[in-house]
Design an enzyme around this catalytic site. Structure first.
Site, PDB file in Angstrom:
ATOM      1  N   SER A 124       0.833  -1.203   0.000  1.00  0.00           N
ATOM      2  CA  SER A 124       0.000   0.000   0.000  1.00  0.00           C
ATOM      3  C   SER A 124       0.865   1.250   0.000  1.00  0.00           C
ATOM      4  O   SER A 124       1.976   1.246   0.563  1.00  0.00           O
ATOM      5  CB  SER A 124      -0.851  -0.023   1.276  1.00  0.00           C
ATOM      6  OG  SER A 124      -1.472   1.219   1.477  1.00  0.00           O
ATOM      7  N   TYR A 148      -1.544  -0.614  10.578  1.00  0.00           N
ATOM      8  CA  TYR A 148      -1.879  -1.231   9.286  1.00  0.00           C
ATOM      9  C   TYR A 148      -0.704  -1.088   8.307  1.00  0.00           C
ATOM     10  O   TYR A 148      -0.236  -2.057   7.717  1.00  0.00           O
ATOM     11  CB  TYR A 148      -3.142  -0.601   8.690  1.00  0.00           C
ATOM     12  CG  TYR A 148      -3.311  -0.924   7.228  1.00  0.00           C
ATOM     13  CD1 TYR A 148      -3.656  -2.202   6.819  1.00  0.00           C
ATOM     14  CD2 TYR A 148      -3.082   0.045   6.235  1.00  0.00           C
ATOM     15  CE1 TYR A 148      -3.775  -2.518   5.468  1.00  0.00           C
ATOM     16  CE2 TYR A 148      -3.203  -0.265   4.891  1.00  0.00           C
ATOM     17  CZ  TYR A 148      -3.541  -1.544   4.515  1.00  0.00           C
ATOM     18  OH  TYR A 148      -3.650  -1.858   3.175  1.00  0.00           O
ATOM     19  N   LYS A 152       2.239  -3.820   6.477  1.00  0.00           N
ATOM     20  CA  LYS A 152       2.618  -3.918   5.052  1.00  0.00           C
ATOM     21  C   LYS A 152       4.138  -3.811   4.902  1.00  0.00           C
ATOM     22  O   LYS A 152       4.749  -4.553   4.128  1.00  0.00           O
ATOM     23  CB  LYS A 152       1.929  -2.824   4.237  1.00  0.00           C
ATOM     24  CG  LYS A 152       0.420  -2.990   4.143  1.00  0.00           C
ATOM     25  CD  LYS A 152       0.029  -4.227   3.364  1.00  0.00           C
ATOM     26  CE  LYS A 152      -1.463  -4.430   3.289  1.00  0.00           C
ATOM     27  NZ  LYS A 152      -1.855  -5.734   2.746  1.00  0.00           N
TER      28      LYS A 152
HETATM   29  P1  NAD Z   1     -10.979  -6.638   1.245  1.00  0.00           P
HETATM   30  O1  NAD Z   1     -11.145  -6.598   2.720  1.00  0.00           O
HETATM   31  O2  NAD Z   1     -12.156  -6.404   0.403  1.00  0.00           O
HETATM   32  O3  NAD Z   1     -10.321  -8.041   0.812  1.00  0.00           O
HETATM   33  C1  NAD Z   1      -9.436  -8.743   1.634  1.00  0.00           C
HETATM   34  C2  NAD Z   1      -9.971 -10.163   1.741  1.00  0.00           C
HETATM   35  O4  NAD Z   1      -9.090 -10.947   2.569  1.00  0.00           O
HETATM   36  C3  NAD Z   1     -11.357 -10.229   2.379  1.00  0.00           C
HETATM   37  O5  NAD Z   1     -12.217 -10.939   1.511  1.00  0.00           O
HETATM   38  C4  NAD Z   1     -11.133 -10.974   3.698  1.00  0.00           C
HETATM   39  O6  NAD Z   1     -12.247 -11.762   4.046  1.00  0.00           O
HETATM   40  C5  NAD Z   1      -9.880 -11.784   3.395  1.00  0.00           C
HETATM   41  N1  NAD Z   1      -9.054 -12.129   4.564  1.00  0.00           N
HETATM   42  C6  NAD Z   1      -8.581 -11.295   5.522  1.00  0.00           C
HETATM   43  N2  NAD Z   1      -7.828 -11.988   6.407  1.00  0.00           N
HETATM   44  C7  NAD Z   1      -7.823 -13.286   5.994  1.00  0.00           C
HETATM   45  C8  NAD Z   1      -7.229 -14.481   6.497  1.00  0.00           C
HETATM   46  N3  NAD Z   1      -6.512 -14.491   7.625  1.00  0.00           N
HETATM   47  N4  NAD Z   1      -7.440 -15.640   5.831  1.00  0.00           N
HETATM   48  C9  NAD Z   1      -8.183 -15.661   4.695  1.00  0.00           C
HETATM   49  N5  NAD Z   1      -8.766 -14.561   4.173  1.00  0.00           N
HETATM   50  C10 NAD Z   1      -8.593 -13.381   4.824  1.00  0.00           C
HETATM   51  O7  NAD Z   1      -9.801  -5.623   0.876  1.00  0.00           O
HETATM   52  P2  NAD Z   1      -9.331  -5.089  -0.547  1.00  0.00           P
HETATM   53  O8  NAD Z   1      -9.680  -3.671  -0.614  1.00  0.00           O
HETATM   54  O9  NAD Z   1      -9.767  -6.021  -1.596  1.00  0.00           O
HETATM   55  O10 NAD Z   1      -7.764  -5.190  -0.341  1.00  0.00           O
HETATM   56  C11 NAD Z   1      -7.006  -6.306  -0.765  1.00  0.00           C
HETATM   57  C12 NAD Z   1      -5.570  -6.124  -0.311  1.00  0.00           C
HETATM   58  O11 NAD Z   1      -5.068  -4.915  -0.835  1.00  0.00           O
HETATM   59  C13 NAD Z   1      -5.405  -6.029   1.198  1.00  0.00           C
HETATM   60  O12 NAD Z   1      -4.233  -6.704   1.567  1.00  0.00           O
HETATM   61  C14 NAD Z   1      -5.276  -4.539   1.452  1.00  0.00           C
HETATM   62  O13 NAD Z   1      -4.531  -4.266   2.601  1.00  0.00           O
HETATM   63  C15 NAD Z   1      -4.542  -4.099   0.198  1.00  0.00           C
HETATM   64  N6  NAD Z   1      -4.790  -2.677  -0.144  1.00  0.00           N
HETATM   65  C16 NAD Z   1      -6.063  -2.222  -0.235  1.00  0.00           C
HETATM   66  C17 NAD Z   1      -6.300  -0.881  -0.526  1.00  0.00           C
HETATM   67  C18 NAD Z   1      -7.698  -0.321  -0.576  1.00  0.00           C
HETATM   68  O14 NAD Z   1      -7.856   0.885  -0.366  1.00  0.00           O
HETATM   69  N7  NAD Z   1      -8.725  -1.122  -0.836  1.00  0.00           N
HETATM   70  C19 NAD Z   1      -5.213  -0.023  -0.756  1.00  0.00           C
HETATM   71  C20 NAD Z   1      -3.911  -0.542  -0.672  1.00  0.00           C
HETATM   72  C21 NAD Z   1      -3.708  -1.879  -0.360  1.00  0.00           C
HETATM   73  C1  WQD Z   2      -9.216  10.146   0.916  1.00  0.00           C
HETATM   74  C2  WQD Z   2      -9.389  11.638   1.175  1.00  0.00           C
HETATM   75  C3  WQD Z   2      -9.647  12.199   3.489  1.00  0.00           C
HETATM   76  C4  WQD Z   2     -13.521  10.189   3.990  1.00  0.00           C
HETATM   77  C5  WQD Z   2      -6.732   4.968   2.875  1.00  0.00           C
HETATM   78  C6  WQD Z   2      -5.633   4.210   3.554  1.00  0.00           C
HETATM   79  C7  WQD Z   2      -4.643   3.741   2.519  1.00  0.00           C
HETATM   80  C8  WQD Z   2      -5.309   2.926   1.429  1.00  0.00           C
HETATM   81  C9  WQD Z   2      -6.448   3.690   0.833  1.00  0.00           C
HETATM   82  C10 WQD Z   2      -5.209   0.645   2.182  1.00  0.00           C
HETATM   83  C11 WQD Z   2      -8.597  12.132   2.383  1.00  0.00           C
HETATM   84  C12 WQD Z   2     -10.908  12.528   2.721  1.00  0.00           C
HETATM   85  C13 WQD Z   2     -12.341  10.686   3.483  1.00  0.00           C
HETATM   86  C14 WQD Z   2     -14.548  11.102   4.359  1.00  0.00           C
HETATM   87  C15 WQD Z   2     -13.141  12.927   3.654  1.00  0.00           C
HETATM   88  N1  WQD Z   2      -5.866   1.712   1.936  1.00  0.00           N
HETATM   89  N2  WQD Z   2     -12.157  12.028   3.312  1.00  0.00           N
HETATM   90  N3  WQD Z   2     -14.318  12.441   4.180  1.00  0.00           N
HETATM   91  O1  WQD Z   2      -6.889   7.996   3.746  1.00  0.00           O
HETATM   92  O2  WQD Z   2      -6.023   8.402   1.400  1.00  0.00           O
HETATM   93  O3  WQD Z   2      -6.169   6.113   2.245  1.00  0.00           O
HETATM   94  O4  WQD Z   2      -7.333   4.120   1.876  1.00  0.00           O
HETATM   95  O5  WQD Z   2      -4.049   0.407   2.001  1.00  0.00           O
HETATM   96  O6  WQD Z   2      -3.706   2.982   3.183  1.00  0.00           O
HETATM   97  O7  WQD Z   2      -5.004   5.044   4.492  1.00  0.00           O
HETATM   98  O8  WQD Z   2      -8.244   7.281   1.717  1.00  0.00           O
HETATM   99  O9  WQD Z   2     -10.583   7.430   1.028  1.00  0.00           O
HETATM  100  O10 WQD Z   2     -10.026   7.426   3.496  1.00  0.00           O
HETATM  101  O11 WQD Z   2      -9.477   9.426   2.113  1.00  0.00           O
HETATM  102  O12 WQD Z   2     -13.002  14.141   3.521  1.00  0.00           O
HETATM  103  O13 WQD Z   2     -15.615  10.708   4.860  1.00  0.00           O
HETATM  104  O14 WQD Z   2     -10.767  11.879   1.479  1.00  0.00           O
HETATM  105  O15 WQD Z   2      -9.390  13.167   4.466  1.00  0.00           O
HETATM  106  O16 WQD Z   2      -8.169  13.443   2.076  1.00  0.00           O
HETATM  107  P1  WQD Z   2      -6.779   7.558   2.354  1.00  0.00           P
HETATM  108  P2  WQD Z   2      -9.660   7.825   2.113  1.00  0.00           P
END
Ligand code: NAD
Ligand code: WQD
Length: 337
Positions: A124, A148, A152
């Protein structure tokens, strides 16, 4: 040979499963459904017009994990499974470290045991912490500011050490920026369990009338309109990035890291306006105080992914807003019909 997708029932995982099937890969999916519904995979199957094996298991259960490797001929693993809420990770850090880090250790140990040494890991942009300069390259200092993000970074470090110890591994670390949007069919999308923490799912819930108004967290940031700027990337573009990474990882060995974003930064107000213009839905909002831990701007330098993976995001803000809205409108209660 199959691609094992952990966390495949989740938001990014389900979109990637669909792209893999459409490209002709065979897949096997693991998910404990702690943050997803089986219905997402039923719909992936329906859209791809093909079936695949699903194991409802927890990666913390090493014995169950071994069964998956002994019953299937796995070529590579795309490792999405993990917990992803920043706030929750601050409240329950041990749960986050255990779930994210221990499950990855189990996975790597089992992969090693079965001679499967090709992996794509979901990292991430959170690993960068406070951005010192934008656009952010992969060389930007790593300093995550919440548990979190630290899970990562710890996993990235473990995977680097693993490669140092055994050069027959092939690993891609993908640092996603802000994934949004949904598949163009409107059949799969993001289905948060609770009140959404992230901006786009919150906006779509305001649009559909589930929430009164959006709270914009701060309008005094050092950005063009005072609201936070992020690199929003369409989830289907992101999913396609995994196929490109797979094409690199399968025939080679090594470890490399890539930013996956669009390289374009949009503010909260840009997103609201984009959403209103694309969907003709009004998004009422108010300005409130900054959210602790938020930074002013973060967007990717994607040069490396373009050059080395041959991947670039192709969808724009309109596509992201339109597809989120279509998913929400067609599925007002997500996968709970
Ligand atoms: P998500 O929660 O929709 O998907 C993650 C899945 O993993 C879920 O279906 C959950 O049930 C499963 N899971 C969690 N722990 C588990 C375990 N111990 N065993 C088996 N299954 C398990 O999240 P997402 O948005 O699809 O994200 C996928 C990956 O990408 C995650 O690792 C997340 O940290 C990373 N990521 C997400 C974002 C984002 O904003 N969505 C941004 C950057 C990185
Ligand atoms: C985006 C912008 C908020 C909600 C997070 C994780 C990051 C990654 C993606 C997993 C910011 C603003 C938000 C609201 C708002 N996930 N905001 N009102 O914080 O950039 O990233 O999700 O890896 O690790 O930290 O994403 O969508 O929460 O926020 O004003 O109700 O929207 O302040 O500027 P963020 P976000």
């Amino acid at each position: 040979m199959s691609i094992l997708v952990t966390g495949g029932a989740g938001y990014i995982g389900s979109h990637t499963c669909l792209e893999l099937l459409n490209a002709g890969y065979e897949i096997v999916v693991i998910d404990n459904l702690s943050n997803s519904k089986l219905e997402s995979l039923n719909r992936v199957s329906e859209l791809a017009k093909t079936d695949f094996k699903f194991y409802s298991i927890d990666l913390l259960n090493k014995k169950a994990l071994e069964t998956v490797f002994s019953e299937n001929n796995i070529e590579a693993v795309i490792h999405f499974a993990g917990l992803k809420s920043v706030n929750e990770s601050i409240e329950t850090p041990l749960h986050y470290y255990h779930n994210n880090v221990t499950s990855t250790l189990n996975l790597c140990q089992t992969m090693g045991k079965y001679g499967v040494k090709k992996m794509i890991f979901s990292s991430s942009a959170n690993v960068y912490g406070e951005t010192k300069c934008v656009p952010v390259t992969e060389e930007h200092p790593l300093n995550p500011i919440n548990p979190y993000g630290r899970t990562k970074l710890i996993i990235e470090t473990i995977l680097r050490d693993l490669y140092i110890s055994d050069h027959s591994w092939s690993i891609a670390l993908l640092r996603y920026f802000n994934p949004v949007g949904a598949h163009e069919s409107g059949r799969i999308g993001e289905d948060p369990n609770d009140i959404p923490n992230n901006l786009m799912p919150y906006i779509t819930q305001v649009a559909i009338g589930k929430r009164d108004k959006l709270k914009v967290f701060g309008n005094d940031y050092d950005t063009h309109d005072g609201t936070g700027v992020r690199d929003y990337i369409h989830v289907v573009d992101l999913a396609k990035g995994h196929l490109k990474a797979l094409e690199m990882v399968i025939p080679t060995t090594g470890i490399d890291v890539f930013n996956l974003g669009t390289g374009v930064g949009y503010s909260v107000l840009d997103l609201i306006k984009g959403y209103e213009n694309t969907t003709s839905q009004k998004i009422p909002y108010i300005f409130t105080h900054r959210r602790p831990g938020d930074i002013d701007k973060c967007y990717a330098d994607t040069t490396k992914a373009t050059k080395k993976l041959g991947w670039t995001a192709t969808k724009n803000l309109e596509d992201m807003c339109y597809d989120s809205w279509k998913w929400q409108k067609n599925n007002p209660n997500g996968y709970n019909e």
